[in-house]
Design a protein around this motif. Sequence first.
Motif, PDB file in Angstrom:
ATOM      1  N   UNK A  56       0.858  -1.192   0.000  1.00  0.00           N
ATOM      2  CA  UNK A  56       0.000   0.000   0.000  1.00  0.00           C
ATOM      3  C   UNK A  56       0.891   1.237   0.000  1.00  0.00           C
ATOM      4  N   UNK A  57       0.738   2.077  -1.017  1.00  0.00           N
ATOM      5  CA  UNK A  57       1.543   3.285  -1.110  1.00  0.00           C
ATOM      6  C   UNK A  57       0.679   4.526  -0.877  1.00  0.00           C
ATOM      7  N   UNK A  58      -0.259   4.779  -1.774  1.00  0.00           N
ATOM      8  CA  UNK A  58      -1.092   5.973  -1.677  1.00  0.00           C
ATOM      9  C   UNK A  58      -2.543   5.649  -1.327  1.00  0.00           C
ATOM     10  N   UNK A  59      -3.114   4.679  -1.980  1.00  0.00           N
ATOM     11  CA  UNK A  59      -4.538   4.388  -1.805  1.00  0.00           C
ATOM     12  C   UNK A  59      -4.712   3.223  -0.851  1.00  0.00           C
ATOM     13  N   UNK A  60      -5.321   3.432   0.332  1.00  0.00           N
ATOM     14  CA  UNK A  60      -5.517   2.334   1.282  1.00  0.00           C
ATOM     15  C   UNK A  60      -6.498   1.290   0.745  1.00  0.00           C
ATOM     16  N   UNK A  61      -6.366   0.095   1.240  1.00  0.00           N
ATOM     17  CA  UNK A  61      -7.310  -0.962   0.869  1.00  0.00           C
ATOM     18  C   UNK A  61      -8.687  -0.699   1.452  1.00  0.00           C
ATOM     19  N   UNK A  62      -8.719   0.021   2.578  1.00  0.00           N
ATOM     20  CA  UNK A  62      -9.986   0.412   3.199  1.00  0.00           C
ATOM     21  C   UNK A  62      -9.784   1.743   3.912  1.00  0.00           C
ATOM     22  N   UNK A  63     -10.866   2.478   4.055  1.00  0.00           N
ATOM     23  CA  UNK A  63     -10.822   3.773   4.720  1.00  0.00           C
ATOM     24  C   UNK A  63     -11.409   3.661   6.125  1.00  0.00           C
ATOM     25  N   UNK A  64     -10.909   4.509   7.027  1.00  0.00           N
ATOM     26  CA  UNK A  64     -11.384   4.474   8.400  1.00  0.00           C
ATOM     27  C   UNK A  64     -11.365   5.875   9.002  1.00  0.00           C
ATOM     28  N   UNK A  65     -12.259   6.115   9.952  1.00  0.00           N
ATOM     29  CA  UNK A  65     -12.282   7.360  10.716  1.00  0.00           C
ATOM     30  C   UNK A  65     -11.771   7.139  12.131  1.00  0.00           C
ATOM     31  N   UNK A  66     -11.211   5.941  12.372  1.00  0.00           N
ATOM     32  CA  UNK A  66     -10.750   5.600  13.713  1.00  0.00           C
ATOM     33  C   UNK A  66      -9.605   6.501  14.163  1.00  0.00           C
ATOM     34  N   UNK A  67      -8.774   6.932  13.211  1.00  0.00           N
ATOM     35  CA  UNK A  67      -7.664   7.827  13.569  1.00  0.00           C
ATOM     36  C   UNK A  67      -8.185   9.146  14.143  1.00  0.00           C
ATOM     37  N   UNK A  68      -9.257   9.656  13.561  1.00  0.00           N
ATOM     38  CA  UNK A  68      -9.825  10.904  14.056  1.00  0.00           C
ATOM     39  C   UNK A  68     -10.487  10.713  15.423  1.00  0.00           C
ATOM     40  N   UNK A  69     -11.019   9.520  15.656  1.00  0.00           N
ATOM     41  CA  UNK A  69     -11.590   9.219  16.974  1.00  0.00           C
ATOM     42  C   UNK A  69     -10.497   9.224  18.041  1.00  0.00           C
ATOM     43  N   UNK A  70      -9.333   8.652  17.716  1.00  0.00           N
ATOM     44  CA  UNK A  70      -8.217   8.652  18.664  1.00  0.00           C
ATOM     45  C   UNK A  70      -7.746  10.083  18.916  1.00  0.00           C
ATOM     46  N   UNK A  71      -7.727  10.921  17.858  1.00  0.00           N
ATOM     47  CA  UNK A  71      -7.349  12.320  18.023  1.00  0.00           C
ATOM     48  C   UNK A  71      -8.297  13.016  18.995  1.00  0.00           C
ATOM     49  N   UNK A  72      -9.587  12.718  18.890  1.00  0.00           N
ATOM     50  CA  UNK A  72     -10.561  13.338  19.796  1.00  0.00           C
ATOM     51  C   UNK A  72     -10.374  12.883  21.230  1.00  0.00           C
ATOM     52  N   UNK A  73      -9.777  11.704  21.437  1.00  0.00           N
ATOM     53  CA  UNK A  73      -9.477  11.253  22.793  1.00  0.00           C
ATOM     54  C   UNK A  73      -8.273  11.981  23.374  1.00  0.00           C
TER      55      UNK A  73
END
Length: 321
Positions: A56-73
Amino acid sequence: MKRIREWFRSKAPSAILISLVRHIFMIGISYVVLYPLMYMVSNAFKPVSQYYDPSIVWIPKSLTLENFYVVSLVIDIAEVLKNTLIIEILPAFISAAVCMMVGYGLARFDFRGKKLVMAGLILTIIVPQQTIATSLYSSFRYFDFLGILQLLHKVIPAVDTINLIGTPWVTILPAALGVGLKSGIFIFIYMQFFNGLPKELQEAASIDGCGAFRTFLKIIVPTAKNINIAVLLLAIVWNWNDYYTPSMFIRTKDTIATAMAGFQRNLENLHNMGLGVGTIQTAQTQIQAACLIAIVPLVILYIFLQKRFSEGIENSGLTGI
């Protein structure tokens, strides 16, 4: 292909070489500017487990919003944005308005001591804020305008100096007095613009009975719409990214810059408590998500104001800003 061959035949070899060098240069500049943004967006929506996946270089195999949830924590985004608006954005608006008046006065009026004021203006541009940090801290910690409180203290012992450290006044007061962040540059930009305006506008308003201040409000301010937007946008961006002032004088309230500076440390603490996703070695996706949140408001602002910003900088004569 036929049109391309015809274009090459119609151009001299030197013109073709100049055009080729220009395009290569612009492609290189575009790569330098766009690569970090593309990297940030790609990784912000990428699952942590895919960050070190070589396939995987540029385009992920799947998208997620989990990173933003961790940022909100890690970051109280609403509180940080509120602090940023009060501590950084409000002074940016005040600074733009004050610098406009100062720049107009220096450009249009001659008065005794003008050269001394100009020398002080240049000093505010070339002297780093860090060199006067100690005196600034002392002034804010024991704030006493013109020594009035000390005089009152001799008569009324209960009256004492005011401690401004930890309050938004440490950014609001300098902005209101024309010595805020980058205020010297803003005044210089306005001076360049007002020097280019025809003096007939001011003379015509004077004939119609307008005083200096009324002329400024009724004639000059509407004329300077584009330069106002350009200066305001610069002030917002510089204040938004200002880390030094909040970290030095306001330690109890996080702005967007100080929150980003301490994000990785707080993220490590979150992972150590077992509340995060993955390990700190694979948390780069969450760091990129935090960075994306930090720049999105500025990008949106620039998208809507880019035309007026470019026109304002062009009219100011400072195309190198």
